[in-house]
Write a protein that holds these residues in place. Sequence first.
Motif, PDB file in Angstrom:
ATOM      1  N   GLY A 194      30.033  42.639  41.789  1.00 22.55           N
ATOM      2  CA  GLY A 194      31.361  42.535  41.220  1.00 22.55           C
ATOM      3  C   GLY A 194      32.363  41.917  42.168  1.00 22.55           C
ATOM      4  N   GLU A 195      33.188  41.053  41.592  1.00 25.71           N
ATOM      5  CA  GLU A 195      34.303  40.470  42.338  1.00 25.71           C
ATOM      6  C   GLU A 195      35.440  40.297  41.348  1.00 25.71           C
ATOM      7  OE1 GLU A 195      35.482  36.555  44.976  1.00 25.71           O
ATOM      8  OE2 GLU A 195      33.394  36.906  44.505  1.00 25.71           O
ATOM      9  N   PRO A 196      36.505  41.085  41.502  1.00 23.90           N
ATOM     10  CA  PRO A 196      37.629  40.978  40.571  1.00 23.90           C
ATOM     11  C   PRO A 196      38.107  39.533  40.432  1.00 23.90           C
ATOM     12  CG  PRO A 196      37.925  42.850  42.013  1.00 23.90           C
ATOM     13  CD  PRO A 196      36.737  42.093  42.531  1.00 23.90           C
ATOM     14  N   GLY A 197      38.369  39.145  39.202  1.00 23.93           N
ATOM     15  CA  GLY A 197      38.845  37.790  38.941  1.00 23.93           C
ATOM     16  C   GLY A 197      37.732  36.778  38.764  1.00 23.93           C
ATOM     17  N   LYS A 198      36.478  37.225  38.830  1.00 20.37           N
ATOM     18  CA  LYS A 198      35.345  36.303  38.676  1.00 20.37           C
ATOM     19  C   LYS A 198      34.550  36.672  37.420  1.00 20.37           C
ATOM     20  CE  LYS A 198      35.379  33.909  42.621  1.00 20.37           C
ATOM     21  NZ  LYS A 198      34.692  32.876  43.265  1.00 20.37           N
ATOM     22  N   ALA A 199      35.202  36.674  36.294  1.00 22.60           N
ATOM     23  CA  ALA A 199      34.556  36.876  34.985  1.00 22.60           C
ATOM     24  C   ALA A 199      33.687  38.130  34.931  1.00 22.60           C
ATOM     25  CB  ALA A 199      33.747  35.644  34.605  1.00 22.60           C
ATOM     26  N   GLY A 200      34.142  39.200  35.533  1.00 25.21           N
ATOM     27  CA  GLY A 200      33.434  40.471  35.396  1.00 25.21           C
ATOM     28  C   GLY A 200      32.230  40.646  36.289  1.00 25.21           C
ATOM     29  N   GLY A 201      31.877  39.672  37.077  1.00 30.79           N
ATOM     30  CA  GLY A 201      30.741  39.826  37.979  1.00 30.79           C
ATOM     31  C   GLY A 201      29.419  39.554  37.288  1.00 30.79           C
ATOM     32  N   PHE A 202      28.364  40.073  37.897  1.00 34.00           N
ATOM     33  CA  PHE A 202      27.016  39.825  37.398  1.00 34.00           C
ATOM     34  C   PHE A 202      26.242  41.122  37.366  1.00 34.00           C
ATOM     35  CE2 PHE A 202      28.602  36.118  39.617  1.00 34.00           C
ATOM     36  CZ  PHE A 202      28.475  35.150  38.639  1.00 34.00           C
ATOM     37  N   SER A 203      25.421  41.279  36.341  1.00 33.10           N
ATOM     38  CA  SER A 203      24.560  42.451  36.220  1.00 33.10           C
ATOM     39  C   SER A 203      23.109  41.995  36.190  1.00 33.10           C
ATOM     40  CB  SER A 203      24.868  43.228  34.944  1.00 33.10           C
ATOM     41  OG  SER A 203      26.160  43.782  35.021  1.00 33.10           O
ATOM     42  N   GLY A 204      22.326  42.522  37.111  1.00 30.56           N
ATOM     43  CA  GLY A 204      20.905  42.196  37.179  1.00 30.56           C
ATOM     44  C   GLY A 204      20.604  41.116  38.198  1.00 30.56           C
ATOM     45  N   ARG A 205      19.462  41.280  38.843  1.00 35.57           N
ATOM     46  CA  ARG A 205      19.043  40.334  39.884  1.00 35.57           C
ATOM     47  C   ARG A 205      18.966  38.899  39.370  1.00 35.57           C
ATOM     48  NH1 ARG A 205      13.456  41.728  42.225  1.00 35.57           N
ATOM     49  NH2 ARG A 205      14.581  43.298  43.427  1.00 35.57           N
ATOM     50  N   GLU A 206      18.472  38.719  38.161  1.00 35.25           N
ATOM     51  CA  GLU A 206      18.292  37.347  37.662  1.00 35.25           C
ATOM     52  C   GLU A 206      19.627  36.659  37.389  1.00 35.25           C
ATOM     53  OE1 GLU A 206      15.498  35.796  38.170  1.00 35.25           O
ATOM     54  OE2 GLU A 206      14.798  37.738  38.917  1.00 35.25           O
ATOM     55  N   ALA A 207      20.631  37.415  36.943  1.00 37.62           N
ATOM     56  CA  ALA A 207      21.966  36.834  36.763  1.00 37.62           C
ATOM     57  C   ALA A 207      22.569  36.472  38.124  1.00 37.62           C
ATOM     58  CB  ALA A 207      22.869  37.808  36.014  1.00 37.62           C
ATOM     59  N   ILE A 208      22.358  37.338  39.109  1.00 35.95           N
ATOM     60  CA  ILE A 208      22.820  37.058  40.467  1.00 35.95           C
ATOM     61  C   ILE A 208      22.113  35.813  40.998  1.00 35.95           C
ATOM     62  CG2 ILE A 208      22.819  37.931  42.849  1.00 35.95           C
ATOM     63  CD1 ILE A 208      23.118  40.786  41.561  1.00 35.95           C
ATOM     64  N   ARG A 209      20.806  35.733  40.769  1.00 36.39           N
ATOM     65  CA  ARG A 209      20.023  34.576  41.229  1.00 36.39           C
ATOM     66  C   ARG A 209      20.539  33.271  40.607  1.00 36.39           C
ATOM     67  NH1 ARG A 209      15.182  35.072  43.242  1.00 36.39           N
ATOM     68  NH2 ARG A 209      14.668  36.938  42.029  1.00 36.39           N
ATOM     69  N   ALA A 210      20.770  33.278  39.303  1.00 39.87           N
ATOM     70  CA  ALA A 210      21.232  32.062  38.624  1.00 39.87           C
ATOM     71  C   ALA A 210      22.586  31.612  39.188  1.00 39.87           C
ATOM     72  CB  ALA A 210      21.324  32.305  37.120  1.00 39.87           C
ATOM     73  N   SER A 211      23.470  32.557  39.415  1.00 40.31           N
ATOM     74  CA  SER A 211      24.789  32.224  39.945  1.00 40.31           C
ATOM     75  C   SER A 211      24.695  31.650  41.355  1.00 40.31           C
ATOM     76  CB  SER A 211      25.673  33.465  39.942  1.00 40.31           C
ATOM     77  OG  SER A 211      26.884  33.202  40.615  1.00 40.31           O
ATOM     78  N   VAL A 212      23.913  32.278  42.200  1.00 39.57           N
ATOM     79  CA  VAL A 212      23.846  31.827  43.597  1.00 39.57           C
ATOM     80  C   VAL A 212      23.086  30.504  43.712  1.00 39.57           C
ATOM     81  CG1 VAL A 212      21.773  33.068  44.392  1.00 39.57           C
ATOM     82  CG2 VAL A 212      23.692  32.700  45.956  1.00 39.57           C
ATOM     83  N   ARG A 213      22.104  30.279  42.840  1.00 40.02           N
ATOM     84  CA  ARG A 213      21.417  28.977  42.834  1.00 40.02           C
ATOM     85  C   ARG A 213      22.394  27.857  42.506  1.00 40.02           C
ATOM     86  NH1 ARG A 213      16.209  29.865  39.125  1.00 40.02           N
ATOM     87  NH2 ARG A 213      14.792  30.754  40.667  1.00 40.02           N
ATOM     88  N   GLU A 214      23.188  28.074  41.456  1.00 35.82           N
ATOM     89  CA  GLU A 214      24.162  27.060  41.048  1.00 35.82           C
ATOM     90  C   GLU A 214      25.134  26.769  42.182  1.00 35.82           C
ATOM     91  OE1 GLU A 214      27.869  25.463  40.082  1.00 35.82           O
ATOM     92  OE2 GLU A 214      27.702  27.625  40.388  1.00 35.82           O
ATOM     93  N   ARG A 215      25.596  27.827  42.827  1.00 31.21           N
ATOM     94  CA  ARG A 215      26.556  27.666  43.929  1.00 31.21           C
ATOM     95  C   ARG A 215      25.919  26.906  45.098  1.00 31.21           C
ATOM     96  NH1 ARG A 215      28.007  30.955  48.482  1.00 31.21           N
ATOM     97  NH2 ARG A 215      30.156  30.584  49.052  1.00 31.21           N
ATOM     98  N   ALA A 216      24.678  27.251  45.446  1.00 32.18           N
ATOM     99  CA  ALA A 216      23.978  26.583  46.553  1.00 32.18           C
ATOM    100  C   ALA A 216      23.775  25.103  46.243  1.00 32.18           C
ATOM    101  CB  ALA A 216      22.644  27.263  46.824  1.00 32.18           C
ATOM    102  N   GLU A 217      23.413  24.798  45.011  1.00 29.99           N
ATOM    103  CA  GLU A 217      23.211  23.397  44.626  1.00 29.99           C
ATOM    104  C   GLU A 217      24.522  22.610  44.686  1.00 29.99           C
ATOM    105  OE1 GLU A 217      21.380  23.701  40.788  1.00 29.99           O
ATOM    106  OE2 GLU A 217      19.496  24.479  41.628  1.00 29.99           O
ATOM    107  N   ARG A 218      25.612  23.230  44.214  1.00 24.70           N
ATOM    108  CA  ARG A 218      26.913  22.574  44.234  1.00 24.70           C
ATOM    109  C   ARG A 218      27.373  22.303  45.667  1.00 24.70           C
ATOM    110  NH1 ARG A 218      31.288  25.334  44.617  1.00 24.70           N
ATOM    111  NH2 ARG A 218      30.463  27.165  43.559  1.00 24.70           N
ATOM    112  N   LEU A 219      27.241  23.302  46.539  1.00 25.06           N
ATOM    113  CA  LEU A 219      27.662  23.127  47.932  1.00 25.06           C
ATOM    114  C   LEU A 219      26.818  22.073  48.646  1.00 25.06           C
ATOM    115  CD1 LEU A 219      28.330  26.843  48.853  1.00 25.06           C
ATOM    116  CD2 LEU A 219      30.040  25.016  48.645  1.00 25.06           C
ATOM    117  N   ALA A 220      25.512  22.062  48.374  1.00 25.83           N
ATOM    118  CA  ALA A 220      24.639  21.052  48.984  1.00 25.83           C
ATOM    119  C   ALA A 220      25.049  19.653  48.531  1.00 25.83           C
ATOM    120  CB  ALA A 220      23.183  21.332  48.633  1.00 25.83           C
TER     121      ALA A 220
END
Length: 147
Positions: free
Chosen positions: A50-76
């Motif tokens: 959870g992070e306030p202001g970030k669309a309610g956060g993420f529930s479940g490892r796979e949702a966390i994985r999808a979010s962090v993959r997208e972020r890693a790809e964007r930053l790269a």
Amino acid sequence: MTRAPLDVETSVPAELYADVQQFYAWQMGLLDDGKPDEWADTFTVDAVFGEPGKAGGFSGREAIRASVRERAERLAAEGVVIRHWFSMLVVRPQPDGTLRTRNYALTLATPRGGALTVRGHAVCHDHLVPDGDRLLVAHRLILPDGR
């Protein structure tokens, strides 16, 4: 020289404290080294991020994985290197064998050919659970400064 008595609320055995610090150094190193899948695996299957202001956060490892993959790809793609610095760690063992932690999280960004900038600072509250001989994050709440 005498030492002031330690606060029972914040004092834990040195080995446990070091283990938790090592966990965070390893975990955040995975993220900073561009290994989002391995980083996501440091969360329980039903973890909440959870992070306030970030669309309610993420529930479940796979949702966390999808979010962090997208972020890693964007930053790269942007050529930005991110580093996380966790400090001021407090570890509180719970009666059920889990741990509650609190630390300051500093995020630093360096664009290709650019200067280092502070991207953000937050207080991070985690609920860590033992899983065999390792720890996993069951719940992470990030409270960014200035929001």
